[in-house]
Design an enzyme around this catalytic site. Sequence first.
Site, PDB file in Angstrom:
ATOM      1  N   HIS A  24       0.842  -1.199   0.000  1.00 26.41           N
ATOM      2  CA  HIS A  24       0.000   0.000   0.000  1.00 26.41           C
ATOM      3  C   HIS A  24       0.877   1.248   0.000  1.00 26.41           C
ATOM      4  CE1 HIS A  24      -3.626   2.329   1.497  1.00 26.41           C
ATOM      5  NE2 HIS A  24      -2.631   3.134   1.866  1.00 26.41           N
ATOM      6  N   GLU A  25       1.860   1.295   0.893  1.00 26.89           N
ATOM      7  CA  GLU A  25       2.721   2.472   1.012  1.00 26.89           C
ATOM      8  C   GLU A  25       3.671   2.604  -0.172  1.00 26.89           C
ATOM      9  OE1 GLU A  25       2.387   4.892   3.025  1.00 26.89           O
ATOM     10  OE2 GLU A  25       0.806   3.939   4.199  1.00 26.89           O
TER      11      GLU A  25
ATOM     12  N   HIS B 135       1.941   4.213  -3.029  1.00 24.92           N
ATOM     13  CA  HIS B 135       1.894   5.677  -2.889  1.00 24.92           C
ATOM     14  C   HIS B 135       3.185   6.295  -3.420  1.00 24.92           C
ATOM     15  CE1 HIS B 135      -1.835   5.996  -0.774  1.00 24.92           C
ATOM     16  NE2 HIS B 135      -1.415   5.494   0.373  1.00 24.92           N
TER      17      HIS B 135
END
Length: 215
Positions: free
Chosen positions: A20-21, A24
Site C-alpha cells: 500500500h505504502e 503511494h
Amino acid sequence: MDILSIIIVLAILLFSAILHEVAHGFVAERLGDPTARLAGRLTLNPKAHIDPLMSILLPLILMISGSPIILGAAKPVPIDPFNLRDGRKDLGLVSLAGPLTNIVLAILASFLIKIIPFLGFIPFELSSFIYFILAQMVHLNLLLGIFNLIPIPPLDGSKIISLLLPHKLANSYLSLGSLGFFIILLLLLSPGDFSLGNLINSLLMFSKQLLGLYS
C-alpha cells in the site's frame, strides 16, 4: 486464533500495508516527486516500513481481543505535494494508489481461491492451508482498502474527496488530520447499527459478494 494463524495474519497484513505504502511512493515518483525513493522507502524490505505500534502491536491486540475488525499500517511514505506536477489532482492519484493496490490484491487472491478446487493434484491439507492464506489476503486487503477510503483526514479518502472542494475549503478540511484518528476511533467505538465498524463490515461483506466469495 492459534499462534500459527496469528503469525500468518500478521505477515499478510504487514505485506499488504507495505505494498500500500510503496504504491503511494511509486505513483508519486511517476508524477514528479522522488521523496519516497530518496528516503529509501521504495523497497519491500520490512525494516524500512515497520511501525512497531501500528504494524505489530495494534493488529496483535485486535486479534487477541477477538475484534471483528483487524487493522494495521506501515509507516506512511513521505510525499512532497510541491514536487507533484499537478498539485491537488496528482495528490489524489497518489492517495488512490494505496487502496487500489489492496483492492487489486484482494481480486487476485479471490481468483486463486476459485481455481483451487480444480487443482486436484494438491493434497487436501495443503489446499486447506492455501485457502486460509488466500481468504485472509482477500479479507485483510479489502479491509485496508475500504478503511483507507473513508473520507476522514488523514486517510487516503479525504485527499480524494478534497479534489471536489474549493481550494481554501479543501485545505481546511485536510488540516483536520491531527484530530482525524481520534474521530475515527470514536466512530469505531460508538454503539448502534450505524457505527463505523458496522458500516465497514457491511461494505466488506458486499465486496466479498461482488467477488463471488459468498452466495
